[in-house]
Scaffold this active site. Structure first.
Site, PDB file in Angstrom:
ATOM      1  N   PRO A  51       0.932  -1.170   0.041  1.00  0.00           N
ATOM      2  CA  PRO A  51       0.038  -0.066   0.019  1.00  0.00           C
ATOM      3  C   PRO A  51       0.906   1.138  -0.114  1.00  0.00           C
ATOM      4  O   PRO A  51       1.945   1.228   0.810  1.00  0.00           O
ATOM      5  CB  PRO A  51      -0.736  -0.037   1.500  1.00  0.00           C
ATOM      6  N   MET A  52       0.642   2.011  -0.982  1.00  0.00           N
ATOM      7  CA  MET A  52       1.501   3.533  -0.757  1.00  0.00           C
ATOM      8  C   MET A  52       0.695   4.592  -1.141  1.00  0.00           C
ATOM      9  O   MET A  52      -0.041   4.521  -2.281  1.00  0.00           O
ATOM     10  CB  MET A  52       2.571   3.309  -1.974  1.00  0.00           C
ATOM     11  N   CYS A 135       3.799   3.859   9.285  1.00  0.00           N
ATOM     12  CA  CYS A 135       3.916   5.415   8.510  1.00  0.00           C
ATOM     13  C   CYS A 135       4.772   6.268   9.408  1.00  0.00           C
ATOM     14  O   CYS A 135       4.263   6.614  10.564  1.00  0.00           O
ATOM     15  CB  CYS A 135       2.630   5.824   8.202  1.00  0.00           C
ATOM     16  N   GLY A 236      11.144  -3.884   1.902  1.00  0.00           N
ATOM     17  CA  GLY A 236      12.029  -2.938   2.203  1.00  0.00           C
ATOM     18  C   GLY A 236      13.164  -3.358   0.837  1.00  0.00           C
ATOM     19  O   GLY A 236      13.642  -4.314   1.126  1.00  0.00           O
ATOM     20  N   GLY A 259       7.366  -2.202  -3.017  1.00  0.00           N
ATOM     21  CA  GLY A 259       6.960  -1.229  -3.045  1.00  0.00           C
ATOM     22  C   GLY A 259       7.666  -0.539  -4.221  1.00  0.00           C
ATOM     23  O   GLY A 259       7.269  -0.505  -5.419  1.00  0.00           O
ATOM     24  N   ARG A 260       8.576   0.307  -4.055  1.00  0.00           N
ATOM     25  CA  ARG A 260       9.278   1.197  -5.046  1.00  0.00           C
ATOM     26  C   ARG A 260       9.696   0.464  -6.191  1.00  0.00           C
ATOM     27  O   ARG A 260      10.076   1.068  -7.230  1.00  0.00           O
ATOM     28  CB  ARG A 260      10.296   2.346  -4.201  1.00  0.00           C
TER      29      ARG A 260
HETATM   30  C1  LIG Z   1       5.194   7.165  -1.346  1.00  0.00           C
HETATM   31  C2  LIG Z   1       5.217   6.263  -0.279  1.00  0.00           C
HETATM   32  C3  LIG Z   1       4.045   5.869   0.325  1.00  0.00           C
HETATM   33  C4  LIG Z   1       3.815   4.880   0.919  1.00  0.00           C
HETATM   34  N1  LIG Z   1       2.619   4.741   1.540  1.00  0.00           N
HETATM   35  C5  LIG Z   1       2.442   3.537   2.594  1.00  0.00           C
HETATM   36  C6  LIG Z   1       1.206   3.277   2.838  1.00  0.00           C
HETATM   37  O1  LIG Z   1       0.262   3.908   2.587  1.00  0.00           O
HETATM   38  N2  LIG Z   1       0.942   2.383   3.704  1.00  0.00           N
HETATM   39  C7  LIG Z   1       2.105   1.762   4.121  1.00  0.00           C
HETATM   40  O2  LIG Z   1       2.012   0.568   4.937  1.00  0.00           O
HETATM   41  N3  LIG Z   1       3.251   1.719   3.893  1.00  0.00           N
HETATM   42  C8  LIG Z   1       3.643   2.744   2.950  1.00  0.00           C
HETATM   43  N4  LIG Z   1       4.814   3.081   2.461  1.00  0.00           N
HETATM   44  C9  LIG Z   1       5.894   2.198   2.558  1.00  0.00           C
HETATM   45  C10 LIG Z   1       6.119   0.993   1.646  1.00  0.00           C
HETATM   46  O3  LIG Z   1       4.644   0.255   1.810  1.00  0.00           O
HETATM   47  C11 LIG Z   1       7.029   0.298   1.930  1.00  0.00           C
HETATM   48  O4  LIG Z   1       7.012  -0.435   3.197  1.00  0.00           O
HETATM   49  C12 LIG Z   1       8.452   0.972   1.783  1.00  0.00           C
HETATM   50  O5  LIG Z   1       8.535   1.695   0.888  1.00  0.00           O
HETATM   51  C13 LIG Z   1       9.694   0.078   1.863  1.00  0.00           C
HETATM   52  O6  LIG Z   1       9.542  -1.025   0.610  1.00  0.00           O
HETATM   53  P1  LIG Z   1      10.319  -0.580  -0.718  1.00  0.00           P
HETATM   54  O7  LIG Z   1      11.718  -0.299  -0.545  1.00  0.00           O
HETATM   55  O8  LIG Z   1      10.013  -1.667  -1.458  1.00  0.00           O
HETATM   56  O9  LIG Z   1       9.470   0.641  -1.281  1.00  0.00           O
HETATM   57  C14 LIG Z   1       4.873   3.914   1.480  1.00  0.00           C
HETATM   58  C15 LIG Z   1       6.284   4.247   0.778  1.00  0.00           C
HETATM   59  C16 LIG Z   1       6.086   5.282  -0.106  1.00  0.00           C
HETATM   60  C17 LIG Z   1       7.703   5.506  -0.933  1.00  0.00           C
END
Ligand SMILES: Cc1cc2nc3c(=O)[nH]c(=O)nc-3n(C[C@H](O)[C@H](O)[C@H](O)COP(=O)(O)O)c2cc1C
Length: 373
Positions: A51-52, A135, A236, A259-260
């Site tokens: 979720p992002m 968050c 992550g 995520g990203r």
């Molecule tokens: C722009 C953005 C928005 C995010 N929004 C949420 C969210 O709404 N809920 C959540 O649990 N994590 C949120 N995250 C965290 C991501 O879900 C994830 O845990 C974090 O980015 C690390 O994973 P990644 O390196 O694969 O991006 C967000 C991250 C980013 C960068």
């Protein structure tokens, strides 16, 4: 190209690099990675789209799903906004049947409100509910929610209990390693979740203080996995199939949340599924022309969810990601950043496509996909 024709064109190009007669077989491959069960919810595989906020709208979720995500989530919603049917919320929370299984994620710290929100979410047809304790944003933290709640485990436990009691659908929680390096309590929070009947946890092993800096320390994911019986999902810094395999092997975790790494690259889900089931990625990454076709489709899906002006604003960000390592991308990006109508968007892509076709003689070379994020 006449924009009215785009949806058909895009439908034809949904899997342009695979002969359509092999599609059923291909879907089998997507399913044949490690599967994962969260309570009563059986997933096709162990790959979850994170979720992002500002990213995981319906268009994004549908593409993640199509390219192999086993579970997708609506972005984090503040529990009070959800309960009060705030207008923005109505756009965010709407989902399509073909997104299933789909989850919703709440942030809050009031057990009664959370229980009410969970009941509403169950009535609205969501398959699973996640509780956000990760968050780091001040707007959420100052209400004692998100990762700020990690400092109050007893309060968190009350929230867990209320949410689980309120619904029959599975409830999970996503948290960080702790508030800061001096206060690492991810194992404590994980155990509380397990004791109170949550069916799985996701850890993003950075601290609240770290935000998104430094690296996700998956040594902590490993420690958490060793301490719990319920499934643990790692989140992550997974940007390549090899990263996913390394995290899965090193931590013994049950699933991966992307995520990203999937920004402008939803096919990363498929690549990880292939890597898990066959030890290698065998479907080539989409070439530049195919990527532009996926971007077109992404835009058309955004138009289903938002009005034209808003869809044009939103697509600028995604466009940057889809074309980031494509030749001439700075110029395309500059034009995309000013796009304000559907017609204009397709015009830019038509010209870019024509340019690629001329240069590549209709045989686009495979582009090297740069690391995401
Ligand atoms: C722009 C953005 C928005 C995010 N929004 C949420 C969210 O709404 N809920 C959540 O649990 N994590 C949120 N995250 C965290 C991501 O879900 C994830 O845990 C974090 O980015 C690390 O994973 P990644 O390196 O694969 O991006 C967000 C991250 C980013 C960068």
């Amino acid at each position: 190209m006449d924009p009215a024709r785009v949806p058909t064109f895009c439908t034809k190009l949904q899997w342009p690099w695979i002969d359509r007669k092999w599609l059923p077989l291909h879907n089998l491959w997507l399913d044949s990675g490690m599967d994962m069960q969260l309570g009563t919810l059986q997933l096709r595989n162990n790959l979850v789209a994170a979720p992002m906020c500002g990213i995981s709208n319906r268009a994004y979720r549908l593409l993640c799903k199509r390219y192999g995500a086993g579970l997708v989530y609506v972005e984090m919603l503040k529990v009070e906004s959800f309960l009060h049917h705030n207008r923005k919320m109505m756009t965010l929370k709407y989902f399509r049947e073909d997104e299933r299984p789909i989850g919703i994620q709440f942030a809050g710290n009031n057990p009664l409100w959370l229980a009410d929100a969970c009941k509403m979410a169950e009535d609205e047809g969501y398959d699973i509910i996640d509780f956000n304790m990760g968050c780091p944003v001040p707007k959420i933290g100052k209400c004692g929610a998100g990762s700020a709640l990690m400092a109050y485990p007893e309060r968190a436990a009350k929230c867990f209990e209320a949410m689980v009691k309120a619904v029959k659908i599975p409830v999970t929680v996503k948290f960080r390693a702790g508030v800061n390096e001096n206060h690492l309590n991810f194992v404590q929070i994980g155990r509380l979740a397990q004791e109170h009947g949550l069916v799985g946890v996701t850890i993003h092993p950075r601290t609240r203080e770290q935000g998104y800096t430094g690296l996700a320390n998956h040594e902590r994911t490993r420690e958490l996995k060793a301490s719990l019986r319920i499934p643990v999902i790692a989140s992550g810094d997974v940007k390549e199939p090899e990263d996913a395999m390394r995290v899965l092997r090193h931590t013994g975790c049950d699933g991966i949340m992307l995520g990203r790494g999937a920004w402008g690259r939803p096919w990363l889900f498929r690549e990880i599924a292939e890597m898990q089931s066959h030890g290698r990625v065998f479907t080539p990454s989409p070439d530049p022309l195919e990527r532009l076709a996926i971007l077109r489709e992404h835009f058309e899906l955004l138009l289903e969810a938002f009005n034209e002006t808003h869809a044009c604003q939103v697509v600028r960000r995604y466009a940057t990601w889809y074309i980031r390592d494509v030749k001439g991308s700075p110029a395309i990006r500059a034009r995309m950043n000013r796009v304000s109508t559907r017609e204009e968007f397709h015009e830019i892509l038509d010209e870019t496509e024509a340019c690629f076709e001329r240069e590549l003689g209709h045989e686009p070379a495979l582009a090297t996909v740069a690391a995401a994020g």
